[in-house]
Design a protein around this motif. Structure first.
Motif, PDB file in Angstrom:
ATOM      1  N   LEU A  59      -6.689  -2.487  -3.822  1.00  0.00           N
ATOM      2  CA  LEU A  59      -5.584  -1.809  -4.499  1.00  0.00           C
ATOM      3  C   LEU A  59      -5.504  -2.131  -6.008  1.00  0.00           C
ATOM      4  O   LEU A  59      -5.652  -3.382  -6.021  1.00  0.00           O
ATOM      5  CB  LEU A  59      -4.419  -2.212  -3.810  1.00  0.00           C
ATOM      6  CG  LEU A  59      -2.899  -1.617  -4.173  1.00  0.00           C
ATOM      7  CD1 LEU A  59      -2.875   0.008  -3.935  1.00  0.00           C
ATOM      8  CD2 LEU A  59      -1.820  -2.400  -3.697  1.00  0.00           C
TER       9      LEU A  59
ATOM     10  N   TYR B 274       0.856  -1.178  -0.006  1.00  0.00           N
ATOM     11  CA  TYR B 274      -0.017   0.006  -0.024  1.00  0.00           C
ATOM     12  C   TYR B 274       0.836   1.305  -0.011  1.00  0.00           C
ATOM     13  O   TYR B 274       0.454   2.405  -0.400  1.00  0.00           O
ATOM     14  CB  TYR B 274      -0.790  -0.031   1.287  1.00  0.00           C
ATOM     15  CG  TYR B 274      -1.896  -1.147   1.123  1.00  0.00           C
ATOM     16  CD1 TYR B 274      -3.077  -1.081   0.244  1.00  0.00           C
ATOM     17  CD2 TYR B 274      -2.011  -2.436   2.289  1.00  0.00           C
ATOM     18  CE1 TYR B 274      -3.853  -2.264   0.121  1.00  0.00           C
ATOM     19  CE2 TYR B 274      -2.799  -3.196   2.083  1.00  0.00           C
ATOM     20  CZ  TYR B 274      -3.534  -3.257   1.134  1.00  0.00           C
ATOM     21  OH  TYR B 274      -4.706  -4.335   1.046  1.00  0.00           O
TER      22      TYR B 274
ATOM     23  N   ALA C  98       0.833  -7.126   2.044  1.00  0.00           N
ATOM     24  CA  ALA C  98      -0.326  -6.375   2.665  1.00  0.00           C
ATOM     25  C   ALA C  98      -0.024  -6.340   4.197  1.00  0.00           C
ATOM     26  O   ALA C  98      -1.016  -5.621   5.087  1.00  0.00           O
ATOM     27  CB  ALA C  98      -1.518  -6.664   2.116  1.00  0.00           C
TER      28      ALA C  98
END
Length: 118
Positions: free
Chosen positions: A30, A8, A97
């Motif tokens: 995303l 991210y 993540a």
């Protein structure tokens, strides 16, 4: 050099080198354009069964042992060799993540690839 970063976080074109997603599932919310992932070798990601076991209360030490066993499988071992070769050409960034990448499977993978990330 091997880096570990959250997928991210904004890409750092001059520092990231080859960006490799090391999660089994695509990160929620995303887009592929925003992630700028160069590779997604699922053979080196923890299996669904291992992830479920760990999140169900498994220990970090045993997770490591089981994950290393998965990485010893022929397809994963071949992929690890290929990723090691990429590190000789320039930076390699392992993307995940998870909220604490330094304490995740990505850190184990970085160590097995031959580098202890900063």
């Amino acid at each position: 050099m091997i880096r570990i970063r959250r997928v991210y976080d904004a890409p750092e074109p001059g520092a990231d080198g080859v960006r490799v997603l090391v999660d089994r599932l695509w990160p929620r919310g995303l887009s592929k354009e925003a992630a700028r992932v160069d590779e997604w070798p699922k053979a080196v990601t923890p299996s669904g069964e291992l992830r479920k076991w760990f999140h169900g209360g498994g220990s970090a030490g045993e997770f490591r042992q089981r994950y290393e066993a998965e990485l010893a499988a022929p397809e994963a071992a071949t992929e690890l060799t290929r990723l090691r070769r990429l590190t000789t050409a320039g930076p390699l960034t392992l993307l995940t993540a998870v909220k604490d990448p330094a304490s995740s499977h990505a850190a184990i993978l970085a160590e097995l690839l031959g580098d202890t990330p900063p």
